[in-house]
Design a protein around this motif. Sequence first.
Motif, mmCIF file in Angstrom:
data_model
loop_
_atom_site.group_PDB
_atom_site.id
_atom_site.type_symbol
_atom_site.label_atom_id
_atom_site.label_comp_id
_atom_site.label_asym_id
_atom_site.label_seq_id
_atom_site.Cartn_x
_atom_site.Cartn_y
_atom_site.Cartn_z
ATOM 1 N N UNK A 148 107.310 62.966 -1.791
ATOM 2 C CA UNK A 148 106.313 63.311 -0.770
ATOM 3 C C UNK A 148 105.251 62.221 -0.710
ATOM 4 N N UNK A 149 104.700 62.030 0.486
ATOM 5 C CA UNK A 149 103.668 61.014 0.716
ATOM 6 C C UNK A 149 102.294 61.621 0.503
ATOM 7 N N UNK A 150 101.461 60.868 -0.228
ATOM 8 C CA UNK A 150 100.123 61.362 -0.519
ATOM 9 C C UNK A 150 99.027 60.453 0.047
ATOM 10 N N UNK A 151 99.371 59.357 0.674
ATOM 11 C CA UNK A 151 98.378 58.461 1.254
ATOM 12 C C UNK A 151 98.710 58.214 2.716
ATOM 13 N N UNK A 152 97.823 57.471 3.388
ATOM 14 C CA UNK A 152 97.953 57.247 4.832
ATOM 15 C C UNK A 152 98.375 55.819 5.163
ATOM 16 N N UNK A 153 99.041 55.176 4.225
ATOM 17 C CA UNK A 153 99.408 53.777 4.444
ATOM 18 C C UNK A 153 100.750 53.624 5.160
ATOM 19 N N UNK A 154 101.677 54.544 4.908
ATOM 20 C CA UNK A 154 103.042 54.392 5.409
ATOM 21 C C UNK A 154 103.359 55.540 6.351
ATOM 22 N N UNK A 155 104.129 55.220 7.407
ATOM 23 C CA UNK A 155 104.621 56.234 8.347
ATOM 24 C C UNK A 155 106.100 55.968 8.586
ATOM 25 N N UNK A 156 106.895 57.031 8.568
ATOM 26 C CA UNK A 156 108.355 56.883 8.657
ATOM 27 C C UNK A 156 108.889 56.941 10.080
ATOM 28 N N UNK A 157 108.233 57.625 11.010
ATOM 29 C CA UNK A 157 108.717 57.739 12.380
ATOM 30 C C UNK A 157 107.535 57.694 13.352
ATOM 31 N N UNK A 158 107.870 57.767 14.633
ATOM 32 C CA UNK A 158 106.825 57.637 15.665
ATOM 33 C C UNK A 158 105.854 58.817 15.650
ATOM 34 N N UNK A 159 106.372 60.026 15.443
ATOM 35 C CA UNK A 159 105.492 61.182 15.412
ATOM 36 C C UNK A 159 104.521 61.116 14.249
ATOM 37 N N UNK A 160 105.002 60.667 13.106
ATOM 38 C CA UNK A 160 104.115 60.537 11.946
ATOM 39 C C UNK A 160 103.109 59.411 12.153
ATOM 40 N N UNK A 161 103.537 58.338 12.808
ATOM 41 C CA UNK A 161 102.614 57.235 13.097
ATOM 42 C C UNK A 161 101.487 57.692 14.011
ATOM 43 N N UNK A 162 101.821 58.500 15.027
ATOM 44 C CA UNK A 162 100.799 59.019 15.934
ATOM 45 C C UNK A 162 99.827 59.945 15.201
ATOM 46 N N UNK A 163 100.349 60.812 14.328
ATOM 47 C CA UNK A 163 99.479 61.707 13.558
ATOM 48 C C UNK A 163 98.616 60.916 12.583
ATOM 49 N N UNK A 164 99.207 59.895 11.968
ATOM 50 C CA UNK A 164 98.439 59.060 11.025
ATOM 51 C C UNK A 164 97.302 58.335 11.741
ATOM 52 N N UNK A 165 97.601 57.739 12.894
ATOM 53 C CA UNK A 165 96.562 57.021 13.632
ATOM 54 C C UNK A 165 95.460 57.964 14.120
ATOM 55 N N UNK A 166 95.839 59.190 14.493
ATOM 56 C CA UNK A 166 94.834 60.170 14.913
ATOM 57 C C UNK A 166 93.864 60.474 13.784
ATOM 58 N N UNK A 167 94.380 60.620 12.583
ATOM 59 C CA UNK A 167 93.517 60.916 11.444
ATOM 60 C C UNK A 167 92.658 59.710 11.081
ATOM 61 N N UNK A 168 93.255 58.532 11.041
ATOM 62 C CA UNK A 168 92.501 57.348 10.646
ATOM 63 C C UNK A 168 91.415 56.997 11.663
ATOM 64 N N UNK A 169 91.689 57.196 12.937
ATOM 65 C CA UNK A 169 90.668 56.895 13.949
ATOM 66 C C UNK A 169 89.476 57.843 13.845
ATOM 67 N N UNK A 170 89.734 59.084 13.464
ATOM 68 C CA UNK A 170 88.623 60.021 13.298
ATOM 69 C C UNK A 170 87.798 59.717 12.049
ATOM 70 N N UNK A 171 88.418 59.087 11.031
ATOM 71 C CA UNK A 171 87.715 58.727 9.805
ATOM 72 C C UNK A 171 87.201 57.298 9.818
ATOM 73 N N UNK A 172 87.256 56.647 10.953
ATOM 74 C CA UNK A 172 86.898 55.238 11.034
ATOM 75 C C UNK A 172 85.406 55.054 10.844
ATOM 76 N N UNK A 173 85.061 54.048 10.054
ATOM 77 C CA UNK A 173 83.659 53.692 9.843
ATOM 78 C C UNK A 173 83.366 52.400 10.582
#
Length: 298
Positions: A148-173
């Motif tokens: 299981x993945x525990x960090x936001x560095x890697x994404x395996x498919x397009x749906x996960x990449x979109x979800x990852x970018x959504x989270x990272x953009x909201x946490x952007x400093x």
Amino acid sequence: MQLPIRIIDGLYLGDQGAAHDLEFLVTNKITKIINCAAKHIPNHWESIGIQYLSYQWLESETQFQFDYTRCFTFINDALEAQEAVLVHSIRAINRSVFVVVLFLMRKFKWTLSKTLQYIHNLKNQFDIKPNVYQQLLNYEKWFHLTKLSNNWDVANNDDETLARNTYLNSQRTYSNEPKRKKEICLKKVQWKKNLVSQFIPPYYQIEFKKFSTPQPKIQHSQIPIKLRVQLSDNNWMNKKYTLNQIVDEQLQKKLNLFSIKSDRQPIKNIGRPGTAPSKRLLKGKVVTSSHRLLVKQS
């Protein structure tokens, strides 16, 4: 009613108000609904062709009776067919969140802590009960058969990449961004420290200057018109006149008003020559109207 939340493309989390809102369902092309509180909320839209997966869960139960494989297939088939699914309960804080968390853990192979971070970023108000949280930990152990993945560095498919970018953009400093130019603002007013206070005398000692106020010019149109009243010569009120004398005096004044004076002399009638004298004979002389002297013939 709380607004429904889009978890990923095609998956929505909402309360019973969202389940009753037909306009929301039609607008977002929702064809399937998972009802996590079927004992309290009926399936309203089965008559129009919406498919339901109902669970009669209660908040007081110690553990949910949950068919994980059927629920995952129900949601995943709709997403692959480019349709939308709504997962709802009464308030969308415990039971419906349980279903969404399990689906994300299974689909993207996320740990429980990573999945809760993602849900908390989208929905701040949720309260997972201790028995529900314990059941999620049990599912996580079962999912640990694969990594299981525990960090936001890697994404395996397009749906996960979109979800990852959504989270990272909201946490952007914004600490790494270039500093903006300082906005131009007005200077602050600063008072000097050594200020000499001005002495103001009392009111009775103040001498005021006398200013002569200019008189306004009066135009001719603004001059008031004064009526001249001629004094009358009616002294008969003071004098003791009889009534006849008063009437005669008034009539005489009226006649004087109509009398016209002229510088011309009146024309005298001239008699014809040779006519008989019109006047009497005075000592052998005859005086006529024409003032001619006629000598008596002998």
